[in-house]
Design a protein around this motif. Structure first.
Motif, PDB file in Angstrom:
ATOM      1  N   VAL A  49      -7.226   5.750  -6.724  1.00  0.00           N
ATOM      2  CA  VAL A  49      -5.837   5.274  -6.630  1.00  0.00           C
ATOM      3  C   VAL A  49      -5.817   3.789  -6.277  1.00  0.00           C
ATOM      4  N   ASP A  50      -6.734   3.369  -5.408  1.00  0.00           N
ATOM      5  CA  ASP A  50      -6.793   1.958  -5.010  1.00  0.00           C
ATOM      6  C   ASP A  50      -7.062   1.033  -6.190  1.00  0.00           C
ATOM      7  N   LEU A  51      -7.745   1.519  -7.203  1.00  0.00           N
ATOM      8  CA  LEU A  51      -7.986   0.710  -8.399  1.00  0.00           C
ATOM      9  C   LEU A  51      -6.671   0.230  -8.998  1.00  0.00           C
ATOM     10  N   PHE A  52      -5.675   1.091  -8.996  1.00  0.00           N
ATOM     11  CA  PHE A  52      -4.387   0.777  -9.622  1.00  0.00           C
ATOM     12  C   PHE A  52      -3.372   0.154  -8.668  1.00  0.00           C
ATOM     13  N   THR A  53      -3.623   0.260  -7.365  1.00  0.00           N
ATOM     14  CA  THR A  53      -2.648  -0.243  -6.391  1.00  0.00           C
ATOM     15  C   THR A  53      -3.152  -1.444  -5.594  1.00  0.00           C
ATOM     16  N   MET A  54      -4.304  -1.964  -5.953  1.00  0.00           N
ATOM     17  CA  MET A  54      -4.914  -3.040  -5.167  1.00  0.00           C
ATOM     18  C   MET A  54      -4.022  -4.285  -5.102  1.00  0.00           C
ATOM     19  N   ARG A  55      -3.409  -4.665  -6.222  1.00  0.00           N
ATOM     20  CA  ARG A  55      -2.557  -5.861  -6.228  1.00  0.00           C
ATOM     21  C   ARG A  55      -1.425  -5.710  -5.206  1.00  0.00           C
ATOM     22  N   GLU A  56      -0.807  -4.551  -5.172  1.00  0.00           N
ATOM     23  CA  GLU A  56       0.280  -4.314  -4.214  1.00  0.00           C
ATOM     24  C   GLU A  56      -0.244  -4.329  -2.778  1.00  0.00           C
ATOM     25  N   GLN A  57      -1.406  -3.729  -2.553  1.00  0.00           N
ATOM     26  CA  GLN A  57      -1.978  -3.701  -1.207  1.00  0.00           C
ATOM     27  C   GLN A  57      -2.291  -5.101  -0.696  1.00  0.00           C
ATOM     28  N   VAL A  58      -2.839  -5.944  -1.567  1.00  0.00           N
ATOM     29  CA  VAL A  58      -3.138  -7.324  -1.186  1.00  0.00           C
ATOM     30  C   VAL A  58      -1.833  -8.070  -0.878  1.00  0.00           C
ATOM     31  N   GLY A  59      -0.811  -7.844  -1.691  1.00  0.00           N
ATOM     32  CA  GLY A  59       0.492  -8.479  -1.452  1.00  0.00           C
ATOM     33  C   GLY A  59       1.088  -8.068  -0.119  1.00  0.00           C
ATOM     34  N   ILE A  60       1.014  -6.791   0.203  1.00  0.00           N
ATOM     35  CA  ILE A  60       1.538  -6.297   1.476  1.00  0.00           C
ATOM     36  C   ILE A  60       0.761  -6.907   2.645  1.00  0.00           C
ATOM     37  N   CYS A  61      -0.554  -6.972   2.507  1.00  0.00           N
ATOM     38  CA  CYS A  61      -1.376  -7.567   3.559  1.00  0.00           C
ATOM     39  C   CYS A  61      -1.005  -9.033   3.762  1.00  0.00           C
TER      40      CYS A  61
END
Length: 94
Positions: A49-61
């Motif tokens: 799942v992280d493969l597809f959501t990494m951009r969002e996770q980095v943005g949130i961080c």
């Protein structure tokens, strides 16, 4: 200035070490990283799942990093203003 997180670095950590939560540590999520470590990336499903959501996770961080930076800057400015106010009070008394 705060150090924002980089998407490429997050992916580079995710690919070989993500199953153990390395990318989650990089994104300032130590408890999730610990969970990944003990469950092998949430039984590999979370890792995928992280493969597809990494951009969002980095943005949130990065948003959290800048929010903390803004809060620290605001607190510093408040301290400066309080000192200026104290100096003005002292001058008025003299």
């Amino acid at each position: 200035m705060p150090h924002e997180r980089n998407l490429l670095i997050a992916y580079l950590l995710w690919l070989p070490f993500g199953i153990f939560g390395a990318h989650k540590l990089y994104l300032r999520r130590p408890w999730i990283a610990l969970l990944y470590f003990f469950t092998a990336g949430l039984f590999v499903i979370g890792w995928i799942v992280d493969l597809f959501t990494m951009r969002e996770q980095v943005g949130i961080c990065n948003d959290r990093i800048y929010d903390e930076y803004d809060q620290d800057s605001l607190e510093d400015r408040i301290e400066q203003l309080e000192e200026e106010l104290d100096n003005l009070h002292r001058k008025l008394r003299n």
